[in-house]
Design a protein around this motif. Sequence first.
Motif, PDB file in Angstrom:
ATOM      1  N   ARG A  24       0.838  -1.200   0.000  1.00 37.18           N
ATOM      2  CA  ARG A  24       0.000   0.000   0.000  1.00 37.18           C
ATOM      3  C   ARG A  24       0.872   1.249   0.000  1.00 37.18           C
ATOM      4  O   ARG A  24       1.828   1.340   0.746  1.00 37.18           O
ATOM      5  N   GLU A  25       0.500   2.208  -0.845  1.00 41.88           N
ATOM      6  CA  GLU A  25       1.124   3.526  -0.915  1.00 41.88           C
ATOM      7  C   GLU A  25       2.654   3.474  -1.028  1.00 41.88           C
ATOM      8  O   GLU A  25       3.364   4.068  -0.212  1.00 41.88           O
ATOM      9  N   TYR A  27       6.431   4.338  -2.181  1.00 43.44           N
ATOM     10  CA  TYR A  27       7.141   5.546  -2.600  1.00 43.44           C
ATOM     11  C   TYR A  27       8.636   5.329  -2.431  1.00 43.44           C
ATOM     12  O   TYR A  27       9.069   4.435  -1.709  1.00 43.44           O
ATOM     13  N   ALA A  87       1.045   0.094  -8.437  1.00 40.71           N
ATOM     14  CA  ALA A  87       0.428   1.263  -7.792  1.00 40.71           C
ATOM     15  C   ALA A  87       0.005   2.290  -8.842  1.00 40.71           C
ATOM     16  O   ALA A  87      -1.099   2.852  -8.755  1.00 40.71           O
ATOM     17  N   LEU A  88       0.852   2.524  -9.839  1.00 39.54           N
ATOM     18  CA  LEU A  88       0.515   3.469 -10.907  1.00 39.54           C
ATOM     19  C   LEU A  88      -0.699   2.980 -11.687  1.00 39.54           C
ATOM     20  O   LEU A  88      -1.622   3.747 -11.966  1.00 39.54           O
ATOM     21  N   ASN A  90      -3.072   0.961 -10.625  1.00 43.86           N
ATOM     22  CA  ASN A  90      -4.251   1.077  -9.761  1.00 43.86           C
ATOM     23  C   ASN A  90      -4.737   2.515  -9.682  1.00 43.86           C
ATOM     24  O   ASN A  90      -5.953   2.761  -9.686  1.00 43.86           O
ATOM     25  N   ASP A  91      -3.807   3.474  -9.608  1.00 44.72           N
ATOM     26  CA  ASP A  91      -4.190   4.892  -9.579  1.00 44.72           C
ATOM     27  C   ASP A  91      -4.894   5.289 -10.870  1.00 44.72           C
ATOM     28  O   ASP A  91      -5.912   5.982 -10.852  1.00 44.72           O
ATOM     29  N   ARG A  92      -4.355   4.849 -12.003  1.00 47.01           N
ATOM     30  CA  ARG A  92      -4.971   5.177 -13.298  1.00 47.01           C
ATOM     31  C   ARG A  92      -6.353   4.553 -13.429  1.00 47.01           C
ATOM     32  O   ARG A  92      -7.272   5.167 -13.956  1.00 47.01           O
ATOM     33  N   ALA A  94      -8.383   3.851 -10.958  1.00 53.58           N
ATOM     34  CA  ALA A  94      -9.281   4.600 -10.069  1.00 53.58           C
ATOM     35  C   ALA A  94      -9.681   5.933 -10.699  1.00 53.58           C
ATOM     36  O   ALA A  94     -10.852   6.339 -10.613  1.00 53.58           O
ATOM     37  N   GLU A  95      -8.726   6.613 -11.349  1.00 54.22           N
ATOM     38  CA  GLU A  95      -9.040   7.879 -12.030  1.00 54.22           C
ATOM     39  C   GLU A  95     -10.019   7.653 -13.178  1.00 54.22           C
ATOM     40  O   GLU A  95     -10.964   8.425 -13.359  1.00 54.22           O
TER      41      GLU A  95
END
Length: 122
Positions: A24-25, A27, A87-88, A90-92, A94-95
């Motif tokens: 999760r998260e 960086y 993660a990238l 999953n972010d895309r 979600a967007e």
Amino acid sequence: MTDWPTIGTRVVVWFERVPSKTPREPYEVIVDHVAGRSFTIEGLDATFNRSTARSKPVRRTPGAFGTDTYVAVDADSDRAREVLGDALRNDREAEADAAVRAWLAERSDQARRLAIAALNGG
């Protein structure tokens, strides 16, 4: 004892929330202190074991599932690239999901263009 990491090593860090092992998260950050069998990283109040690269559980809330465990891997490793890539993605996703939902609610040309752009990854 291992010689990894050293002060200044770039690592990718994420946390796992019990009972899941899902990263999760994630960086990228720098190792700021190494002492004996442990190390710390910039901006995180957790101590990592050098041989496992995992932190001691960090209490988040009271209760059985109220702790997080942090994991650190070399920033140039395959695992780091995999975790950051997931993660990238999953972010895309979600967007894109949010943009499509906004278009379904509004049905304007602007919302449609934003949904198409998000679905195309841009």
